[in-house]
Scaffold this motif. Sequence first.
Motif, PDB file in Angstrom:
ATOM      1  N   GLN A 115      70.354  71.618  46.145  1.00 52.78           N
ATOM      2  CA  GLN A 115      72.235  71.200  46.743  1.00 52.78           C
ATOM      3  C   GLN A 115      73.143  71.208  45.717  1.00 52.78           C
ATOM      4  O   GLN A 115      72.999  70.539  44.734  1.00 52.78           O
ATOM      5  CB  GLN A 115      72.348  70.243  48.182  1.00 52.78           C
ATOM      6  N   VAL A 116      74.797  71.838  45.466  1.00 51.98           N
ATOM      7  CA  VAL A 116      75.612  71.240  45.205  1.00 51.98           C
ATOM      8  C   VAL A 116      76.722  71.123  46.103  1.00 51.98           C
ATOM      9  O   VAL A 116      76.925  70.984  47.277  1.00 51.98           O
ATOM     10  CB  VAL A 116      76.062  72.629  44.263  1.00 51.98           C
ATOM     11  N   THR A 166      82.583  67.072  41.443  1.00 55.58           N
ATOM     12  CA  THR A 166      81.342  67.985  41.923  1.00 55.58           C
ATOM     13  C   THR A 166      79.743  67.147  41.479  1.00 55.58           C
ATOM     14  O   THR A 166      79.618  66.046  41.053  1.00 55.58           O
ATOM     15  CB  THR A 166      81.096  68.984  40.680  1.00 55.58           C
ATOM     16  N   PHE A 181      75.649  67.478  42.478  1.00 54.36           N
ATOM     17  CA  PHE A 181      73.890  68.618  42.389  1.00 54.36           C
ATOM     18  C   PHE A 181      73.004  67.713  42.067  1.00 54.36           C
ATOM     19  O   PHE A 181      72.825  65.813  42.205  1.00 54.36           O
ATOM     20  CB  PHE A 181      74.441  69.264  41.317  1.00 54.36           C
ATOM     21  N   ARG A 206      78.980  69.996  50.984  1.00 47.04           N
ATOM     22  CA  ARG A 206      77.951  70.348  49.996  1.00 47.04           C
ATOM     23  C   ARG A 206      77.008  71.171  50.846  1.00 47.04           C
ATOM     24  O   ARG A 206      77.452  71.727  51.447  1.00 47.04           O
ATOM     25  CB  ARG A 206      76.352  69.318  50.130  1.00 47.04           C
TER      26      ARG A 206
END
Length: 264
Positions: free
Chosen positions: A49-50, A85, A87, A257
Amino acid sequence: MRRLVVAMMVAGAAQAAQAADLPDFSALRGPVGISRGVVNWQGFYAGGQVGYGSADMNFAGPNNILQNVVESVSEANGKTTVHQTTFGGFVGYNSQWDDVVLGIEANYMHGNFKGTSSVAPVPLTYVTPFSDNLYHTVGLNSSRSISITDMGTFRARAGYAMGNFLPYVFGGGALGRANISSSVVITDRSAATLADSPSAPLVTYSASDSIGGKMLYGYTAGIGTEAMLFGNVFARAEWEYVRFVNAGGDININTVRGGLGYKF
């Protein structure tokens, strides 16, 4: 009577032959206990996922460094918001009863939510002498910063399968890894008279402290949905709230996300 028995045998044989020619639709009924047309979500799954998130960091309370020198002004309060951001990945297991899906999941995100709070008040001149019989003009610059680089959550979740979609809610515990630092710079001017104190020679005291890899703990809650794309590959979108309760301040992190996963 003989003719009737023969006729019944012929009719039964014809019906059996006709049934044998029909295709078998049993594979389309899905697993036992799951409604027709609903995806089977039961089993282990994993994915990546990001995301993008914001962290509200509210620093409150005294900065304990050099607190014994100037306790009355050793405060570093303030609120800051940072965006980052992220991840990571996830792994979990689902159990399914008809359209209801219950599961557990471990979720990991990597980023760098770093916030800093500082205070530099106007130097304060004391109108009464200290124990040294001198008048002092004291100033302080106090700052604290925290950088959260890794977050892991352990969730229980509940969903309701609707065709290819699985909306769900979740909640559980959260762990984090952070680097925390504090610093204080104190300035002091002292003189025999009150009028001379603000212009007396400047004396500076300073100290700093840092903690690397501090373990944070707290809790998490959120909502999301998954959609089966093809085969056992699914996509997910979710919102997660995390609060850490031992970070030296009030730390609240919200992330949205998206990810892809595979159900085994």
